[in-house]
Write a protein that holds these residues in place. Sequence first.
Motif, PDB file in Angstrom:
ATOM      1  N   GLY A   1      51.083  37.975  38.819  1.00 43.42           N
ATOM      2  CA  GLY A   1      50.586  39.206  38.209  1.00 43.42           C
ATOM      3  C   GLY A   1      49.085  39.086  38.023  1.00 43.42           C
ATOM      4  O   GLY A   1      48.411  38.331  38.728  1.00 43.42           O
ATOM      5  N   ARG A   2      48.564  39.837  37.081  1.00 40.91           N
ATOM      6  CA  ARG A   2      47.132  39.787  36.790  1.00 40.91           C
ATOM      7  C   ARG A   2      46.926  39.142  35.428  1.00 40.91           C
ATOM      8  O   ARG A   2      47.408  39.645  34.417  1.00 40.91           O
ATOM      9  CB  ARG A   2      46.537  41.197  36.822  1.00 40.91           C
ATOM     10  CG  ARG A   2      45.038  41.200  36.602  1.00 40.91           C
ATOM     11  CD  ARG A   2      44.394  42.491  37.049  1.00 40.91           C
ATOM     12  NE  ARG A   2      44.914  43.650  36.345  1.00 40.91           N
ATOM     13  CZ  ARG A   2      44.346  44.857  36.434  1.00 40.91           C
ATOM     14  NH1 ARG A   2      43.307  45.043  37.207  1.00 40.91           N
ATOM     15  NH2 ARG A   2      44.855  45.875  35.771  1.00 40.91           N
ATOM     16  N   ALA A   3      46.215  38.027  35.404  1.00 42.45           N
ATOM     17  CA  ALA A   3      46.004  37.263  34.173  1.00 42.45           C
ATOM     18  C   ALA A   3      44.739  37.743  33.474  1.00 42.45           C
ATOM     19  O   ALA A   3      43.679  37.845  34.100  1.00 42.45           O
ATOM     20  CB  ALA A   3      45.895  35.771  34.487  1.00 42.45           C
ATOM     21  N   ASP A   4      44.835  38.014  32.169  1.00 43.12           N
ATOM     22  CA  ASP A   4      43.676  38.469  31.402  1.00 43.12           C
ATOM     23  C   ASP A   4      42.557  37.432  31.444  1.00 43.12           C
ATOM     24  O   ASP A   4      41.409  37.749  31.742  1.00 43.12           O
ATOM     25  CB  ASP A   4      44.058  38.744  29.943  1.00 43.12           C
ATOM     26  CG  ASP A   4      44.901  39.990  29.789  1.00 43.12           C
ATOM     27  OD1 ASP A   4      44.893  40.830  30.712  1.00 43.12           O
ATOM     28  OD2 ASP A   4      45.572  40.129  28.754  1.00 43.12           O
ATOM     29  N   ILE A   5      42.891  36.195  31.107  1.00 47.04           N
ATOM     30  CA  ILE A   5      41.907  35.107  31.094  1.00 47.04           C
ATOM     31  C   ILE A   5      42.514  33.876  31.744  1.00 47.04           C
ATOM     32  O   ILE A   5      43.653  33.502  31.456  1.00 47.04           O
ATOM     33  CB  ILE A   5      41.472  34.751  29.651  1.00 47.04           C
ATOM     34  CG1 ILE A   5      40.745  35.925  28.992  1.00 47.04           C
ATOM     35  CG2 ILE A   5      40.562  33.513  29.653  1.00 47.04           C
ATOM     36  CD1 ILE A   5      40.344  35.659  27.543  1.00 47.04           C
TER      37      ILE A   5
END
Length: 236
Positions: free
Chosen positions: A30-34
């Motif tokens: 997925g898309r990781a915030d940090i």
Amino acid sequence: MRETDLFEPVKYWLEEREWDVYAEVTGVGGRADIVGRHGMAVLNVELKVQLSFELLSQAVDRKAYFHYVYIGIPKRKTPIPRIARDLLNREGIGLLEIQNDFVSMSLPGRFNRPAPYHNIKWDSVLRPEYKLHVGGDNGPHIQTPYKLLMNGIRNHLISVRDADNLRSVHGGFRNYGWIEIQEILDHCEAHRHYAAPKSSVSNALRSFEMNWCEVKKEGGKLFYRAKEDIQRQMNP
């Protein structure tokens, strides 16, 4: 407060501890915030403006990719629910609480061995432009597996209540929209997300989805239905 408001304090907190910080990184389940990198170790922090089952579920999934996983939320005025703290402790997921520019580590994250089959080439994944991104900049158009699951459950509960209303007009047995957890599971794909679907979905509905789902206990069993005002909103 927005998720992006949490990013800078966490970024500085990590940099003070000599982590290289990247934001909104794709290709990691997925898309990781940090994403932080320190030598061979990689760390993930997921930011949310409030604690939710979705956030906890997302953090558990990220253990397959990162050595350390944290969730970052605004500093709470009350302790986190016991069910959430128990899950964090059991899974070794850390908790960061942010107030103004100060970050406190309420729970430390434990070292985790990511699943070897992912075999992520971090030098290729962590591109320089990710250092320019702002973590948490992922609007409501992003559909996570948890959101899709809960939307499906909500739509099913609404349809059950609609069908019961029709029976009230034409006659027949009524359940007033109440159904057990097994019927919910029969109409969703929770088995793809959770090792123990019954308890996981039940906890999510009772702890984090009470704005649209109501629960009652009868004969030692739990029953669930869509709230009437949610039904009216969906079927004006």
